[in-house]
Design a protein around this motif. Structure first.
Motif, PDB file in Angstrom:
ATOM      1  N   GLY A  56       0.787  -1.216   0.000  1.00 22.41           N
ATOM      2  CA  GLY A  56       0.000   0.000   0.000  1.00 22.41           C
ATOM      3  C   GLY A  56       0.823   1.271   0.000  1.00 22.41           C
ATOM      4  N   GLY A  57       2.153   1.139   0.059  1.00 16.94           N
ATOM      5  CA  GLY A  57       3.017   2.309   0.091  1.00 16.94           C
ATOM      6  C   GLY A  57       3.490   2.698  -1.293  1.00 16.94           C
ATOM      7  N   SER A  58       4.553   3.499  -1.319  1.00 16.15           N
ATOM      8  CA  SER A  58       5.122   3.945  -2.591  1.00 16.15           C
ATOM      9  C   SER A  58       6.529   4.444  -2.352  1.00 16.15           C
ATOM     10  CB  SER A  58       4.280   5.061  -3.211  1.00 16.15           C
ATOM     11  OG  SER A  58       4.548   6.295  -2.569  1.00 16.15           O
ATOM     12  N   SER A  59       7.166   4.880  -3.418  1.00 18.22           N
ATOM     13  CA  SER A  59       8.524   5.408  -3.327  1.00 18.22           C
ATOM     14  C   SER A  59       8.595   6.654  -2.451  1.00 18.22           C
ATOM     15  CB  SER A  59       9.056   5.717  -4.728  1.00 18.22           C
ATOM     16  OG  SER A  59       8.180   6.573  -5.428  1.00 18.22           O
ATOM     17  N   GLN A  60       7.475   7.342  -2.225  1.00 17.91           N
ATOM     18  CA  GLN A  60       7.484   8.521  -1.371  1.00 17.91           C
ATOM     19  C   GLN A  60       7.710   8.186   0.099  1.00 17.91           C
ATOM     20  OE1 GLN A  60       4.578  11.487  -3.986  1.00 17.91           O
ATOM     21  NE2 GLN A  60       4.240  11.248  -1.806  1.00 17.91           N
ATOM     22  N   ASN A  61       7.637   6.910   0.453  1.00 14.02           N
ATOM     23  CA  ASN A  61       7.887   6.519   1.841  1.00 14.02           C
ATOM     24  C   ASN A  61       9.337   6.719   2.270  1.00 14.02           C
ATOM     25  OD1 ASN A  61       5.632   3.608   1.846  1.00 14.02           O
ATOM     26  ND2 ASN A  61       5.211   5.787   1.795  1.00 14.02           N
ATOM     27  N   TRP A  62      10.213   7.063   1.314  1.00 11.68           N
ATOM     28  CA  TRP A  62      11.646   7.154   1.599  1.00 11.68           C
ATOM     29  C   TRP A  62      12.189   8.571   1.511  1.00 11.68           C
ATOM     30  CZ3 TRP A  62      13.309   2.715   3.501  1.00 11.68           C
ATOM     31  CH2 TRP A  62      12.621   1.541   3.149  1.00 11.68           C
ATOM     32  N   THR A  63      11.345   9.578   1.363  1.00 15.40           N
ATOM     33  CA  THR A  63      11.811  10.931   1.060  1.00 15.40           C
ATOM     34  C   THR A  63      12.791  11.460   2.102  1.00 15.40           C
ATOM     35  OG1 THR A  63       9.704  11.381  -0.048  1.00 15.40           O
ATOM     36  CG2 THR A  63      11.076  13.268   0.522  1.00 15.40           C
ATOM     37  N   ASP A  64      12.413  11.461   3.373  1.00 20.13           N
ATOM     38  CA  ASP A  64      13.272  12.030   4.416  1.00 20.13           C
ATOM     39  C   ASP A  64      14.512  11.170   4.650  1.00 20.13           C
ATOM     40  OD1 ASP A  64      11.580  14.242   4.965  1.00 20.13           O
ATOM     41  OD2 ASP A  64      10.261  12.930   6.104  1.00 20.13           O
TER      42      ASP A  64
END
Length: 319
Positions: A56-64
C-alpha cells in the motif's frame, strides 16, 4: 546476530524542513513500466542504493530517509508493480515482485547495491539477497513482513476473510469509496505510526494526495488484495518443506544486514525482527521502543544512524 551500532547524530545533515518528493522517471522492465524516484548523491564516492516500500506504500515513503543519506547513497526508490505510479502486473506474489526487482537491478547495472526494504519490501529484499548475492552489498530490513503464525492479531487481520470471498476486489473498492481521502489517510497513519504526532503537515498532505490517486486507479484494489494474498501464501509456505520458505531463504543471505523493528508495530508481530536477525548469519538488530511499522518515516534520523553504523562497522579494519 549482534546489537546494532548507532552512528553519532552529527554525521547526518542538520535538522531542517523535509524535502519534497524526489524527482521521478519511468523505466520499462519486461514490458511493464516501473516508476522510480532518484535521490542524487551530494558527495563524491556515494554508493548505489535501492529502496523498496511496503504494502500500500510507494517510493514517497523514503523521502526524508533518502535525504539524510544522500552524501553516502546515490539512491533510487521503486514503486512496486501496481502501486504508486507503476503499471499493474499479472501476479502479485513475493517471487514475482522479487523477479521484477532483480530485473530492475540488472537493467540499472550499477553493481552491488545497498538494498533497503520496509515491510513487504523487506520480504521481497530477503528473497533477492538470498537468490542474487552478487547484486547486494548490504541489506537493511525495516519491519520485514516475514512469516509469523497468527497474522489475524495485526491491523490487517480484519482484511483476511475478504481474501476468500468471490469478487473481493469489488468489495474492497466499495469500502474505499465509503471513506474520504482524509479519513483513509488518518487510518493508514494510525496503523503505521507508533506516534502520529511525528507526521509533519507536509507528509500528511502528501499521504492524502497519494490516497486520492488510489481512488482514481482501477487496478489498485486488485493489486492490494492480490499482494496481501501473496503475503499470506508466503506465510503458509514458510512452514512447509521446499526452497520457497522465506525463513530458509533468509538463512542463505551473505550480505551484512541490519534488521530494525518497532515495538508499537501493529502490522508485523514485533517479535519478528529479532527472529529475522537470528536467522541471517551476519546481522545486526535495532529495536525501537514507541515506534510503529514505518520507522524510516517516523524516526528517519534513528534509522539513518543505524545504517551509517552498519556501514562503519562493515568498513572498519576489524569489521
Amino acid at each position: 546476530m549482534k546489537g546494532a551500532i548507532l552512528a553519532a547524530d552529527d554525521v547526518l545533515p542538520p535538522e531542517g524542513d523535509g524535502p519534497p518528493p524526489w524527482p521521478a522517471r519511468r523505466v520499462t522492465i519486461d514490458g511493464e513500466m516501473l516508476h522510480i524516484r532518484d535521490t542524487p548523491a551530494t558527495a563524491p564516492g556515494a554508493e548505489p542504493a535501492v529502496f523498496v516500500h511496503g504494502l500500500g506504500g510507494s517510493s514517497q515513503n523514503w523521502t526524508d530517509f533518502a535525504s539524510l543519506l544522500s552524501d553516502r547513497f546515490d539512491a533510487q526508490a521503486v514503486d512496486l508493480p501496481g502501486f504508486g505510479y507503476s503499471d499493474p502486473t499479472r501476479r502479485y506474489s513475493i517471487p514475482s515482485f522479487a523477479d521484477k526487482l532483480i530485473g530492475y537491478l540488472e537493467y540499472a547495472d550499477r553493481g552491488p547495491v545497498h538494498l533497503v526494504g520496509n515491510s513487504l519490501g523487506g520480504s521481497i529484499s530477503v528473497r533477492v539477497a538470498a537468490l542474487r548475492p552478487d547484486l547486494i552489498k548490504t541489506l537493511t530490513l525495516i519491519s520485514p513482513a516475514m512469516p509469523f503464525l497468527d497474522p489475524r492479531r495485526t491491523a490487517q487481520g480484519p482484511m483476511l476473510p475478504l481474501l476468500a470471498l468471490p469478487r473481493a476486489e469489488r468489495l474492497f473498492a466499495w469500502g474505499l469509496a465509503r471513506l474520504t481521502p482524509e479519513q483513509m489517510a488518518e487510518q493508514v497513519l494510525l496503523a503505521c505510526f507508533g506516534d502520529t504526532t511525528k507526521v509533519s503537515p507536509q507528509r500528511r498532505v502528501e499521504a492524502i494526495e497519494e490516497i486520492k490517486l488510489r481512488h482514481t486507479v482501477a487496478h489498485y484494489p486488485k493489486a492490494y488484495l492480490g499482494t496481501l494474498r501473496g503475503l499470506v501464501s508466503s506465510f503458509l509456505r514458510a512452514y512447509l518443506p521446499g526452497v520457497n520458505s522465506q525463513w530458509r531463504l533468509a538463512a542463505r543471505i551473505t550480505a551484512p544486514t541490519l534488521v530494525i523493528g518497532g515495538l508499537k508495530d501493529e502490522l508485523v508481530d514485533p517479535r519478528v525482527p529479532a527472529q529475522v536477525a537470528k536467522v541471517i548469519p551476519d546481522s545486526r538488530l535495532l529495536i525501537l521502543p514507541g515506534v510503529g511499522h514505518v520507522a524510516q518515516m517516523e524516526v528517519p534520523r534513528l534509522v539513518a544512524r543505524g545504517v551509517v553504523g552498519m556501514l562503519e562497522d562493515v568498513n572498519s579494519p576489524i569489521g
